[in-house]
Design a protein around this motif. Sequence first.
Motif, short mmCIF file in Angstrom:
data_model
loop_
_atom_site.label_atom_id
_atom_site.label_comp_id
_atom_site.label_asym_id
_atom_site.label_seq_id
_atom_site.Cartn_x
_atom_site.Cartn_y
_atom_site.Cartn_z
N MET A 43 42.30 66.55 30.44
CA MET A 43 41.21 66.83 28.89
C MET A 43 41.78 65.08 28.01
SD MET A 43 42.95 69.68 29.77
CE MET A 43 44.61 69.84 28.48
N ALA A 44 40.24 64.34 27.73
CA ALA A 44 40.30 63.88 26.80
C ALA A 44 40.24 63.99 25.83
CB ALA A 44 40.08 63.11 27.83
N LEU A 45 41.07 63.79 24.41
CA LEU A 45 40.15 64.26 22.57
C LEU A 45 39.89 62.68 22.38
CD1 LEU A 45 40.57 65.68 21.04
CD2 LEU A 45 42.39 65.87 20.25
N VAL A 46 38.74 62.14 22.06
CA VAL A 46 38.42 61.06 21.43
C VAL A 46 36.84 61.03 20.60
CG1 VAL A 46 38.35 60.03 24.19
CG2 VAL A 46 35.78 61.29 23.51
N LYS A 47 36.36 59.90 19.62
CA LYS A 47 35.34 60.21 19.25
C LYS A 47 34.12 59.17 19.49
CE LYS A 47 37.01 61.17 14.65
NZ LYS A 47 37.05 60.87 13.13
N CYS A 48 33.02 59.68 19.31
CA CYS A 48 32.14 58.35 20.16
C CYS A 48 32.10 56.82 19.43
CB CYS A 48 30.68 58.29 18.64
SG CYS A 48 30.19 59.86 19.05
N ARG A 49 33.45 56.13 18.76
CA ARG A 49 33.65 55.27 18.66
C ARG A 49 34.52 54.53 20.12
NH1 ARG A 49 38.92 55.58 15.27
NH2 ARG A 49 39.94 56.80 16.74
N ASP A 50 35.56 55.55 20.47
CA ASP A 50 36.37 55.51 21.21
C ASP A 50 35.26 55.05 23.23
OD1 ASP A 50 38.11 55.56 19.60
OD2 ASP A 50 37.91 57.69 20.11
N LEU A 51 34.33 55.86 22.67
CA LEU A 51 33.62 56.23 24.13
C LEU A 51 32.77 54.71 24.10
CD1 LEU A 51 31.48 59.31 23.71
CD2 LEU A 51 33.47 58.68 25.39
N HIS A 52 32.86 54.51 22.84
CA HIS A 52 31.57 52.87 22.69
C HIS A 52 32.78 51.43 23.27
CE1 HIS A 52 30.07 49.73 21.48
NE2 HIS A 52 29.81 49.76 20.72
N TRP A 53 33.24 52.54 22.73
CA TRP A 53 34.28 50.11 23.17
C TRP A 53 34.73 50.99 24.79
CZ3 TRP A 53 39.23 51.32 18.25
CH2 TRP A 53 38.70 50.31 17.58
N SER B 54 45.83 51.38 17.09
CA SER B 54 46.68 49.84 16.97
C SER B 54 46.41 49.25 18.49
CB SER B 54 47.76 49.35 16.59
OG SER B 54 48.84 50.76 17.30
N VAL B 55 46.38 50.39 19.87
CA VAL B 55 46.39 50.08 21.01
C VAL B 55 44.51 50.19 21.44
CG1 VAL B 55 46.46 51.05 23.59
CG2 VAL B 55 48.60 51.58 21.75
N MET B 56 44.31 50.51 21.05
CA MET B 56 42.85 50.47 21.08
C MET B 56 41.87 49.39 20.92
SD MET B 56 41.59 53.50 22.52
CE MET B 56 39.54 53.43 21.90
N LYS B 57 42.40 48.82 19.40
CA LYS B 57 42.02 47.41 18.53
C LYS B 57 42.47 46.68 19.99
CE LYS B 57 42.36 47.69 14.29
NZ LYS B 57 43.02 47.46 12.45
N ALA B 58 43.69 46.95 20.29
CA ALA B 58 43.39 45.57 21.40
C ALA B 58 43.30 45.85 22.72
CB ALA B 58 45.63 45.39 22.13
N CYS B 59 43.09 46.55 23.29
CA CYS B 59 43.25 47.45 24.48
C CYS B 59 41.51 48.38 24.55
CB CYS B 59 43.62 46.62 26.03
SG CYS B 59 42.89 48.16 27.33
N PRO B 60 40.51 48.45 24.36
CA PRO B 60 39.60 49.43 23.77
C PRO B 60 39.42 50.51 25.45
CG PRO B 60 38.58 47.53 23.79
CD PRO B 60 40.14 47.10 24.21
#
Length: 1575
Positions: free
Chosen positions: A606-616, A586-592
Amino acid sequence: MADRGVDLAALPKEVREQLAELELELSEGDITRKGYEKKRAKLLAPFVPQTQNMDVSIKLTPGNPSDPASSPNAIPIAAPRQHRAHRSGGTRDDRYRSDIHTEAVQAALARHKEEKMALPMPTKRRSAFVQSPAENCTPPDTSSASEDEGSLRRRQAAISAMLAQNLQSPEYWINRSVQGSSTSSSASSTLSHGDGKTHNHSQGQTSVLADVLAHTRIESSSIPPDVTSTVPQDRNSRADLPPNIVVKGISRGQSRSSMMETAGGVPAHGRVSSKIQQLLNTLKRPKRPPLCEFFLDDSEEIVEVPQPDPNTPRPEGRQIIPVKGEPLGVVSNWPPALQASLARWGATQAKSPALTVLDITGKPLYTLTYGKLWTRSLKLAYTLLNKLGTKNEPVLKPGDRVALVYPNSDPGMFWVAFYGCLLAEVIPVPIEVPLSRKDAGSQQIGFLLGSCGVGLALTSEICLKGLPKTPNGEIQQFKGWPRLKWVVTDTKYLTKPSKDWQPHIPTANTDTAYIEYKASKEGTVMGVAVSKISMLTHCQALTQACNYCEGETLVNVLDFKKDSGLWHGVLTSVMNRIHTISVPYSVMKACPLSWVQRVHVSKARMALVKCRDLHWAMMAHRDQKDITLSSLRMLIVADGANPWSVSSCDAFLNVFQSHGLKPEMICPCASSPEAMTVAIRRPGAQGTPLPARAILSMSGLSHGVIRVNTEDKNSALTVQDVGHVMPGALMCIVKPDGPPMLCKTDEIGEIVLNSRAGGTMYYGLPGVTKNTFEVIPVNSGGTPIGDVPFTRTGLLGFVGPGSLVFVVGKIEGLLAVSGRRHNADDLVATALAVEPVKTVYRGRIAVFSVTVFYDERIVIVAEQRPDANEEDSFQWMSRVLQAIDSIHQVGLYCLALVPGNTLPKTPLGGIHVSETKQHFLEGSLHPCNILMCPHTCVTNLPKPRQKQPVGVGPASIMVGNLVAGKRIAQASGRDLGLIDDQEQSRKHQFLSETLQWRAQTDPDHVLYMLLNAKGVAVSTATCSQLHKKAEKITAALLERGGINTGDNVVLLYPPGIDLIASFYGCLYAGCVPVTVRPPHPQNLSATLPTVRMIIDVSKAACILTTQTLMKTLRSKEAAASVNVKTWPNIIDTDDLPRKRPSNIYKPPTAEMLAYLDFSVSTTGMLTGVKISHSAVNALCRSIKLQCELYSSRQIVICMDPYCGLGFVLWCLSSVYSGHQSILIPPSELETSLPLWLSTLSQYKIRDTFCSYSVMELCTKGLGTQTEALKARGVNLSCVRSCVVIAEERPRLALTQSFSKLFKDLGLSPRAVSTAFGARVNLAICLQGTAGPDPTTVYVDMKSLRHDRVRLVERGAPQSLPLMESGTMLPGVRVIIVNPETRGPLGDSHLGEIWVNSPHNASGYYTIYGEESLQADHFNTRLSFGETETLWARTGYLGFVRRTELLDASGDRHDALFVVGSLDETLELRGLRYHPIDIETSVSRAHRSIAESAVFTWTNLLVVVVELSGSEQEALDLVPLVTNVVLKEHHLIVGVVVIVDPGVIPINSRGEKQRMHLRDSFLADQLDPIYVAYNM
């Protein structure tokens, strides 16, 4: 540069010109620099001196991503102007973005511009669909096919510029194909030229739409295709009759080519026929596998198996050797169990932060320390074991399974619950929070809870409040879920453990620690059990691979309930006392950008992400100038195994390199729920060699082999490695299907892993477990390579040089089409590269396959933006077809667009693919646009049947009554001559004499009684009343009509006694009556022309009618549709003076004409047949004997009295036999449904006659009212025979449902039967009182299409039930004849029914009196055998079968089975289809299909469907109709037309008027809801 060592001046002229053109394009900005380099290099390639040999092994291209040119997918740092464009692109799904791929798609589409085809755009009624509004405030949200990937950016590709170049218009093709056709197949002679204009919105755009269907290699000969077969049309392909009604004047034997010349005799109406023409043009291209020459009809039979292509790439490497990970290091201070770590940190490092939770704005909300985590988990464990239930009966025991239901925004509560369960030794099963009863997939979660035996759910107070409740406040029972007890785990409800209580922390063993859910491709949710030792070992392996150290900080953006989010962010982090910062979705939606800011603020390692998060983060990074990522040592990309992740990683690196991100920090990994982490790229030290890339050929991948892409860059797939296999693991690659055989080194296979750190089983599902968790790979000889069990990971990939692991897709995304494998994600990426911005809502696209006709077919469903217009959407769909065909060489079966936000979602907002597929198959997807392309992708249809030349061969020799060893198929009724009939048959040759005789001998005997809707007799006629009425009419005719003997007189009356009186009046006057159905006053424009036509064709001298109808004929409304000034003399017979004619005419011979019987057949042919006095007499006598009619009997007739047997029963039979007929006009039933049945009951009737439309009316209208009828005293036990009068195959389903429905009212199941008549003989069969019950047989539909009868058992696949059409009437003989050779056929063979009887019609009443035609139909002889008898050809196909039953004379009974009218059959692919069979299948396809009708047009099958549901279901029907016809009839539907109920015209006998329908469709008069043109 490519031109090193090339002397440009020495190049050929055309190459130099092309180079100059390229320079120009570059200077004018029509092409990017990169595209220019590429095209230039390609042009010069042949002229570059070859120096080195290419190595065929995989080309790994290391490169420094900081230099954009060296990394093949690096994205040049964009100028600010381009960036603004990117920002708006929040609607793209960047998980799949790849510049190379986008360019490939453009190139593929460009290739089509030379091969322009006009694609018919579907026609949609304007009102039809209201888009459901997409919620305005949805975030730059989630995307396509797989779970929760966000919608990521895609560079806007310049496809538009490429397509906008002038393309040839559709007319060019249409006209070229029409003129250039030298060979005139049946289709080419029926092409409709249109009127030169495209009837679409704006011609320019729509013609551009057309480049679809990539197989556009159009051959130079533009012959319009005969899509379905190469068989020349012969006389039976009557389906393509001209629509204008033709008087039966054309022989069945004549070729119809004369009519075909003018576009099938149809005024080539613009819109529809030009679209069909466009459709035919798109179907021109050859399908990939060529069709073979002959058809074998065996049971393996059906499918055309494509021959293996000799050029298919095959693996050539050696067998793979298992790959070992580095040994798992032994460290002295590793804990004996994970709980022990928590106990240790809780005691020694109580103040150390364990978890920081963010609020919705991205600010830290609270931090959970290791001390708090330990004490709260302890409290929960104590509460679970001791405070639920009583001491003697605890609710939970160690080893029980417990559901964990926590929202994604509350990791703290989840951590406590998870570790509390571990300490209590109960097994946690984390699941998603169910939002509603109908949640996509919640039923499957119920299956998971059931299979794991879960009875208790832990949740937080806030979450519990949010769950859907029943009105009395209890939590709703979710669909498919077991009954659950809910326990709230907030701290205030937990009990502090007593001093002496300590949790039991045993050393990790093989008991299950927790269960992680996973959804399979089919949507079933299973629980993967992870043992305590696996959990611990996996944490150790991750610690070693990622080099985790105590006290580091980790930012986790992933779902902490499963997968990497759980393994790294909840388990391994606690083992290493790491501080985890959890960034909820929900935070990512509001502030990518929130996760990048968290890394910056807390200096995370360390950061644990998916491609979507890189893009946002890339999308939003302009807002933040002063962030740095230099603290990171590892950026774990959890979905780095997705082949499309490489471009996201590159793009992210490009943007954030200036913010301190180093290339060696990016660590993609591969994992699966079963094997957990499979491989991960280790964090590199600076200066180590960079990760590898493989550029693979897509076509090689589809065949399962690894080939470096050299020739065609458009169909290349660039994949990055996911590092090395995990420490302590052993990896193999095995074939994905069949036994787990080891692959070769250049072969793609499924990755299998042997490791102590993986899942152990699917909980509660031992059968499925064995195939996944206990796989022992075998070598090429089939012998196992050892006894170590491996686990299938579900990942497809290969091991590259240096033991690097590459993943190219997942098993669950595999679409296996015609022996090749395609990856759903790859198709999504291609679709997204076709500039979806105008069309696709947030890049949400789902791809799946459905099995239709023995192969998988690919379906793509995308959500459409609310503001997208029809044209853009259709254009996008057409381009997607081309792109996928070019790049993947596979045809799409269906492409559908649904309104935005309507596809079922997974918990994190991705598309729930298996639910979407389910909706598609059930017809509940409700698309707003759909494009079906079965012609392109269904390549395994059986070969069209080639007709064998007909000739009477030696095999057909007749011996006595045998044909080639079989009894001849013939049957006959009782012999008329032998039956004694003393009464009047000897005395009176003419019916007019019979009436006079009855009027004298029995004047007051009531012959007729007419009922109204209330069941009241409105008029009756005794013998003398009828005679006197007839005399009055005769007098009027002779005085006012100026009639000569033998003139034709039209009788225009509503059903009733006036009609009967005027018939006998004509006979008394020596005229020939012609009964005509009166026009419908509310629908004159449609019904009056038919009346006019019959009057004109019959050359009527005058019209007898009622006063009201006379006014109607002369009204203004009538003048609008016909010329009312030219009516013949009209006599109104309502108030005639009492006059008697001077004499009553008596015909000189019985062969004279009695009346004309006109009828419009279902194929739209108007035929009038001549009935002589002797035929009338013979027919009445046959009916009398068959039904045992005499003067004391009463019968009820409820049907229209204008032609055929209906007219005979209504007007003639009572006068001949003297029985009383109670007449019920069918129109009265519409106002009072129970009228007919209550009359039967009231008068205790034994025999009744009706039509199918009456029976259907009662079945549909009274089906639910049987109880009410019973209460009113309706009792049908008196009915002995209820006969349906028809000229068609018995409608078994209808008669059976009628019998079943009214069984409760006492109707005997044996009572209902059918009659059969044709134009040449009005009554051939009629189930009377004598004779055995009608039999039913089951025939094989496949054989029937080949004109053969094969009897099968009931319930056999593809079986069709046929009911006998009734007992043969006395004096009737039928024989089954081959319509081509005209030779008799054997028992149970299909052929034309020929009939011989004294009541055959004398011939057609034709204007020109073409005797040859009449001889053909009415006086035909067999070509061999019994050649003396004269037969009449009925034009119906059927067969005779000798049954075991005995008839009245004690012989075995010969049953006649009618299959259908020859005129109606559709000839497609060389086979013969009966429309009713296809319609039956179509009507079963969806509950909202009320009625359907099929016809052909230029060899395309057109299906018209009446929609009874809401209009939003209209497009759901298109794929279902296409599927069912393909599956059951092996035909591809060309056009699907969805219309409103009641549009399909039906005649009074309840038969569909398919040709009228066809004409209305082609003239664009149907006002359809939707017309889909299948490509």
